[in-house]
Design an enzyme around this catalytic site. Structure first.
Site, PDB file in Angstrom:
ATOM      1  N   ASN A  12       0.863  -1.184   0.000  1.00  0.00           N
ATOM      2  CA  ASN A  12       0.000   0.000   0.000  1.00  0.00           C
ATOM      3  C   ASN A  12       0.899   1.233   0.000  1.00  0.00           C
ATOM      4  O   ASN A  12       1.489   1.573   1.013  1.00  0.00           O
ATOM      5  CB  ASN A  12      -0.904  -0.007   1.245  1.00  0.00           C
ATOM      6  CG  ASN A  12      -1.723   1.263   1.340  1.00  0.00           C
ATOM      7  OD1 ASN A  12      -1.935   1.950   0.347  1.00  0.00           O
ATOM      8  ND2 ASN A  12      -2.188   1.585   2.543  1.00  0.00           N
ATOM      9  N   LYS A  14       0.051   4.236  -0.195  1.00  0.00           N
ATOM     10  CA  LYS A  14      -0.583   5.444   0.365  1.00  0.00           C
ATOM     11  C   LYS A  14      -0.395   6.596  -0.636  1.00  0.00           C
ATOM     12  O   LYS A  14      -0.469   6.366  -1.830  1.00  0.00           O
ATOM     13  CB  LYS A  14      -0.013   5.767   1.743  1.00  0.00           C
ATOM     14  CG  LYS A  14       0.038   4.533   2.647  1.00  0.00           C
ATOM     15  CD  LYS A  14       0.274   4.849   4.077  1.00  0.00           C
ATOM     16  CE  LYS A  14       0.488   3.560   4.855  1.00  0.00           C
ATOM     17  NZ  LYS A  14       0.085   3.655   6.234  1.00  0.00           N
ATOM     18  N   HIS A  98      -9.641   1.365   4.596  1.00  0.00           N
ATOM     19  CA  HIS A  98      -8.357   1.519   5.295  1.00  0.00           C
ATOM     20  C   HIS A  98      -8.571   2.463   6.486  1.00  0.00           C
ATOM     21  O   HIS A  98      -9.328   3.428   6.404  1.00  0.00           O
ATOM     22  CB  HIS A  98      -7.306   2.082   4.340  1.00  0.00           C
ATOM     23  CG  HIS A  98      -5.924   2.015   4.909  1.00  0.00           C
ATOM     24  ND1 HIS A  98      -5.459   2.918   5.837  1.00  0.00           N
ATOM     25  CD2 HIS A  98      -4.920   1.134   4.708  1.00  0.00           C
ATOM     26  CE1 HIS A  98      -4.220   2.594   6.172  1.00  0.00           C
ATOM     27  NE2 HIS A  98      -3.868   1.514   5.512  1.00  0.00           N
ATOM     28  N   GLU A 100      -6.882   4.775   7.660  1.00  0.00           N
ATOM     29  CA  GLU A 100      -6.598   6.193   7.402  1.00  0.00           C
ATOM     30  C   GLU A 100      -7.794   6.859   6.732  1.00  0.00           C
ATOM     31  O   GLU A 100      -8.093   8.022   6.980  1.00  0.00           O
ATOM     32  CB  GLU A 100      -5.320   6.332   6.566  1.00  0.00           C
ATOM     33  CG  GLU A 100      -4.088   6.003   7.387  1.00  0.00           C
ATOM     34  CD  GLU A 100      -2.880   5.572   6.589  1.00  0.00           C
ATOM     35  OE1 GLU A 100      -2.894   5.666   5.346  1.00  0.00           O
ATOM     36  OE2 GLU A 100      -1.909   5.117   7.224  1.00  0.00           O
ATOM     37  N   GLU A 170      -5.826  -5.084  10.278  1.00  0.00           N
ATOM     38  CA  GLU A 170      -4.815  -4.043  10.467  1.00  0.00           C
ATOM     39  C   GLU A 170      -5.079  -3.319  11.782  1.00  0.00           C
ATOM     40  O   GLU A 170      -5.840  -2.328  11.809  1.00  0.00           O
ATOM     41  CB  GLU A 170      -4.872  -3.040   9.309  1.00  0.00           C
ATOM     42  CG  GLU A 170      -4.542  -3.637   7.962  1.00  0.00           C
ATOM     43  CD  GLU A 170      -3.853  -2.617   7.074  1.00  0.00           C
ATOM     44  OE1 GLU A 170      -2.735  -2.892   6.641  1.00  0.00           O
ATOM     45  OE2 GLU A 170      -4.431  -1.549   6.832  1.00  0.00           O
ATOM     46  N   GLY A 176       2.053   2.053  10.640  1.00  0.00           N
ATOM     47  CA  GLY A 176       3.009   3.155  10.521  1.00  0.00           C
ATOM     48  C   GLY A 176       3.719   3.491  11.814  1.00  0.00           C
ATOM     49  O   GLY A 176       4.350   4.545  11.919  1.00  0.00           O
ATOM     50  N   SER A 215       3.068  -2.400  10.155  1.00  0.00           N
ATOM     51  CA  SER A 215       4.520  -2.395  10.416  1.00  0.00           C
ATOM     52  C   SER A 215       5.207  -3.700  10.027  1.00  0.00           C
ATOM     53  O   SER A 215       6.191  -4.102  10.657  1.00  0.00           O
ATOM     54  CB  SER A 215       4.807  -2.044  11.888  1.00  0.00           C
ATOM     55  OG  SER A 215       4.394  -0.721  12.168  1.00  0.00           O
TER      56      SER A 215
HETATM   57  C1  PEP Z   1      -0.971   0.099   5.726  1.00  0.00           C
HETATM   58  O1  PEP Z   1      -0.914   1.242   5.299  1.00  0.00           O
HETATM   59  O2  PEP Z   1      -1.914  -0.623   5.404  1.00  0.00           O
HETATM   60  C2  PEP Z   1       0.097  -0.377   6.603  1.00  0.00           C
HETATM   61  C3  PEP Z   1       0.001  -1.581   7.096  1.00  0.00           C
HETATM   62  O3  PEP Z   1       1.152   0.484   6.834  1.00  0.00           O
HETATM   63  P1  PEP Z   1       2.561   0.121   7.536  1.00  0.00           P
HETATM   64  O4  PEP Z   1       3.037  -1.183   6.965  1.00  0.00           O
HETATM   65  O5  PEP Z   1       3.438   1.263   7.197  1.00  0.00           O
HETATM   66  O6  PEP Z   1       2.299  -0.008   9.010  1.00  0.00           O
END
Ligand code: PEP
Length: 253
Positions: A12, A14, A98, A100, A170, A176, A215
């Site tokens: 992803n 973003k 998501h 975010e 998630e 992040g 992460s």
């Molecule tokens: C994500 O944006 O779905 C995500 C898991 O980000 P990160 O791996 O940076 O934590």
């Protein structure tokens, strides 16, 4: 993971990468991917990169996904993108819900209830994101939150089509932050999500892919991806580097 479920690893991006960056990233990734491994690989890229990404992946095994879409096939929704527009570009799937988008752009379970079946009906593979906040985990509310999000978002999906959805667990506290879930935490939550699908259809529960995000990097991927119910990963930050992302793909069992 049973052989009936092919692992799914998606990056992803973003709101990162221009078209020029997409055009240099994709060949660098394809060159580093493990050969002959049964794994579905996705890149979830900004809308402006979709056409370039589809052209760059060519006939490699990498699929291109969008990061959101509107539930209506067209309409007076300024700034939105509809499923037929994604299909026309050769896009394979779409990330929906998501955290975010839920946190910063008011994405609701109610809208997702329409978006998930709209994506399936259009022939796009939906990647539905669910997960609890740190406060909810500490309050022992993780299962209640997951139950609510999964049941709401899948309410209008027929039992026969439940396994067409990829569900990404998630935890918000892991996105992040560098604070990855432990393999046990990921396994427990993902087994719970699979059981929720099983409440609707045992057959779908056996087939649906439930992946972990939060992460994931090339160092911790192996331990998480080898958990029994974990069918892959949604990778944010670490997917921005094609070499690191290819290493995560290689870590699938
Ligand atoms: C994500 O944006 O779905 C995500 C898991 O980000 P990160 O791996 O940076 O934590």
């Amino acid at each position: 993971m049973p052989e009936s479920r092919v692992p799914f690893v998606a990056g992803n991006w973003k709101m990162y990468k221009t078209i020029a960056e997409t055009e240099s990233y994709v060949p660098a990734l394809v060159a580093k991917l493990p050969v002959g491994k049964p794994v579905d690989i996705g890149l979830c890229v900004p809308f402006t990169d979709l056409a370039a990404a589809v052209a760059a992946v060519g006939d490699s095994e990498v699929r291109v996904l969008a990061q959101n879409m509107h539930q209506a096939p067209e309409g007076a929704f300024t700034g939105e993108i509809a499923a037929p527009m994604l299909l026309e570009l050769g896009v394979h799937g779409v990330v929906l819900g998501h955290s975010e988008r839920r946190r910063d752009f008011g994405e609701t379970d109610r809208a997702l209830q329409d978006k998930v079946p709209a994506a399936i009906a259009a022939g796009l593979e939906p990647v539905l994101c669910v997960g609890e906040s740190e406060d909810e985990r500490e309050a022992g509310e993780t299962q209640r939150k997951l139950r609510h999000q999964v049941q709401e978002a899948l309410l209008q999906v027929d039992d026969e089509q439940l396994a067409d959805v990829v569900i990404a667990y998630e935890p918000i506290w892991a996105i992040g932050t560098g604070q990855v879930a432990t393999p046990d935490q990921a396994q427990e939550a993902i087994a719970f999500i699979r059981a929720l699908v099983g409440d609707r259809s045992e057959e779908a529960a056996a087939r649906v892919r439930v992946i972990y995000g939060g992460s994931v990097n090339s160092e911790n991927a192996g331990e998480i991806l080898t958990q029994q119910d974990v069918d892959g990963a949604l990778v944010g930050g670490a997917s921005l580097d094609p070499v690191a992302f290819a290493e995560i793909v290689a870590a699938t069992p």
